[in-house]
Design a protein around this motif. Sequence first.
Motif, short mmCIF file in Angstrom:
data_model
loop_
_atom_site.label_atom_id
_atom_site.label_comp_id
_atom_site.label_asym_id
_atom_site.label_seq_id
_atom_site.Cartn_x
_atom_site.Cartn_y
_atom_site.Cartn_z
N MET A 39 4.69 14.63 -2.12
CA MET A 39 5.75 13.55 -1.53
C MET A 39 5.15 12.75 -0.33
N TRP A 40 4.12 13.24 0.31
CA TRP A 40 3.65 12.65 1.52
C TRP A 40 2.16 12.25 1.14
N ALA A 41 1.51 12.75 0.08
CA ALA A 41 0.03 12.16 0.04
C ALA A 41 0.11 10.49 -0.22
N VAL A 42 1.09 10.03 -1.04
CA VAL A 42 0.97 8.66 -1.39
C VAL A 42 1.24 7.76 -0.29
N ILE A 43 1.88 8.11 0.85
CA ILE A 43 1.99 7.38 2.13
C ILE A 43 1.01 7.20 2.81
N VAL A 44 -0.07 8.26 2.89
CA VAL A 44 -1.27 8.02 3.36
C VAL A 44 -2.22 6.84 2.63
N VAL A 45 -2.21 7.08 1.49
CA VAL A 45 -3.26 6.38 0.58
C VAL A 45 -2.61 4.83 0.41
N MET A 46 -1.28 4.59 0.63
CA MET A 46 -0.87 3.35 0.28
C MET A 46 -1.57 1.87 0.42
N PRO A 47 -2.07 1.87 1.83
CA PRO A 47 -2.70 0.94 2.21
C PRO A 47 -4.22 0.71 1.23
N SER A 48 -4.78 1.63 1.13
CA SER A 48 -5.98 1.83 0.37
C SER A 48 -5.71 1.23 -1.15
N ILE A 49 -4.31 1.88 -1.75
CA ILE A 49 -4.41 1.46 -3.10
C ILE A 49 -3.84 -0.10 -3.14
N GLN A 50 -3.15 -0.49 -2.17
CA GLN A 50 -2.96 -1.99 -1.93
C GLN A 50 -4.30 -2.82 -1.96
N ALA A 51 -4.98 -2.21 -1.14
CA ALA A 51 -6.31 -2.98 -0.96
C ALA A 51 -7.47 -2.86 -2.36
N GLU A 52 -7.38 -1.73 -2.95
CA GLU A 52 -8.19 -1.80 -4.26
C GLU A 52 -7.64 -2.49 -5.19
N PHE A 53 -6.18 -2.51 -5.41
CA PHE A 53 -5.86 -3.29 -6.65
C PHE A 53 -5.24 -4.85 -6.26
N GLY A 54 -5.50 -5.16 -5.11
CA GLY A 54 -5.14 -6.58 -4.67
C GLY A 54 -3.75 -6.94 -4.97
N ILE A 55 -2.71 -5.89 -4.47
CA ILE A 55 -1.28 -6.28 -4.82
C ILE A 55 -0.60 -6.01 -3.52
N ASP A 56 0.59 -6.62 -3.30
CA ASP A 56 1.44 -7.04 -2.32
C ASP A 56 2.24 -5.60 -1.87
N ARG A 57 2.65 -5.78 -0.78
CA ARG A 57 3.31 -4.36 -0.17
C ARG A 57 4.33 -3.77 -1.02
N ALA A 58 5.37 -4.45 -1.61
CA ALA A 58 6.29 -4.20 -2.54
C ALA A 58 5.71 -3.39 -3.65
N GLY A 59 4.33 -3.93 -4.23
CA GLY A 59 3.72 -3.35 -5.38
C GLY A 59 3.12 -2.30 -5.21
N ALA A 60 2.70 -1.88 -3.85
CA ALA A 60 1.97 -0.78 -3.61
C ALA A 60 2.96 0.27 -3.07
N SER A 61 4.35 -0.07 -3.09
CA SER A 61 5.15 0.88 -3.05
C SER A 61 5.53 1.66 -4.02
N VAL A 62 5.30 0.99 -5.22
CA VAL A 62 5.98 1.58 -6.62
C VAL A 62 5.44 2.80 -6.84
N PRO A 63 4.33 3.58 -6.47
CA PRO A 63 3.91 4.79 -6.74
C PRO A 63 4.80 5.61 -5.91
N TYR A 64 4.94 5.34 -4.67
CA TYR A 64 5.93 5.96 -3.97
C TYR A 64 7.39 6.18 -4.62
N VAL A 65 7.68 4.93 -4.98
CA VAL A 65 9.09 4.82 -5.29
C VAL A 65 9.40 5.88 -6.65
N LEU A 66 8.12 5.72 -7.65
CA LEU A 66 8.28 6.69 -8.77
C LEU A 66 8.08 8.18 -8.49
#
Length: 405
Positions: A30-57
């Motif tokens: 439940m918590w791991a994706v919160i830590v890696v969210m900024p890195s995911i956003q940077a690697e895939f070049g997406i906005d904040r809402a897009g980077a939030s989708v893995p956590y939402v799912l």
Amino acid sequence: MTDHPILDSRYSWIRLAITLVIAVFANVGMWAVIVVMPSIQAEFGIDRAGASVPYVLTMVGFAVGNFAIGRAVDRFGVSKSLIGAAVLSAVSYGLAALSPSVAILSLVHFFLGFGTAVGFGPLIADISLWFQKRRGIAVGIAASGNYLSGAIWPMLLSGVQSDFGWRGVFVALGVISVVAIVPLALLLRPRVPMEALAAQQRAADAKQGAAPFKPVVLMWVLGIAGVGCCVAMSMPQVHIVSFCVDLGFGPAVGAEMLALMLLGGVVSRLISGLVADQLGGLITLLIGSVLQCMALFLFLPFDGLVPLYLVSAAFGLAQGGIVPAYALVVREYMPANEAGSRVGFVMMATIMGMALGEWMSGWIYDVSGSYGLAFINGIVWNALNIAILVSILMRVRGGPRPVAA
């Protein structure tokens, strides 16, 4: 007779200790994706809402898993359910580490959240069956495993991420899921005796004369209230790392604030458990909801480093006991032999609120360019939650209600 010798026994407390350790390991998904969210956003070049989708799912899977695995616990026992969920989580972690796109990563996170769910509602429902007089503190301790996991793992995973990247984080967690959870799950094979369930049912029947609604209606009303409180709860919990990055403090500081917030939540859950043993789950739930709303207001005027540490601690102390109190209300008014599914349903609703609130906060940020309106949005949803709880309490105080299912 509403007592049984196995309830609140020495074995019950040993089982609770094992449950707490399992929860610390199982809830990390439940918590791991919160830590890696900024890195995911940077690697895939997406906005904040897009980077939030893995956590939402993750939270959607977590929500569904609480209900589905809760039903499995009622039928097969918690030990088998834990082992199956641990294997699912390990496979999901491995697939997440190999994901070539955010779309696939998000899909995998649904199954990761589903497996992670075994460490929350199903464990809480199981341990609640082993206590009668001290059920409040027992549930509070078991539920604290979720927050202890959030306080411990983000700090540890930040170091792993620095050395091996966010994919390395998922590989490590896949191994940990099987190695740690499966052996401990085998220790929980005994199931509560039927005589103890019957004793708990007699105790519940004695209280149900004051039930505010029929059990099925109360379950849905609590579910709606749970959505409201957890939309509010999700804003600081999920976005605190990104919030700190925006303010220039960096992700490490955000992880520290999250850890402080969750440690405060652990203290809150323990205190709320003691309070619930004296005042009942419903009043405890209302107290926590009011305190959470007050704490949310404190995020609006402060953006300095020291004030945010203090506000994060205050927020954790305010809201930690809310979700466990829902489980206690369910157990006070609903059949003991349906604990897994009934508690799982209400937990599912609270987690859906977390997922909705997390997405809404990201969307509001993208539209407005700041988190100010997101905090206000949380306060509005929290007010809805308080209104529902007050109406339930008024019906309880108004006298007995029919309780047929």
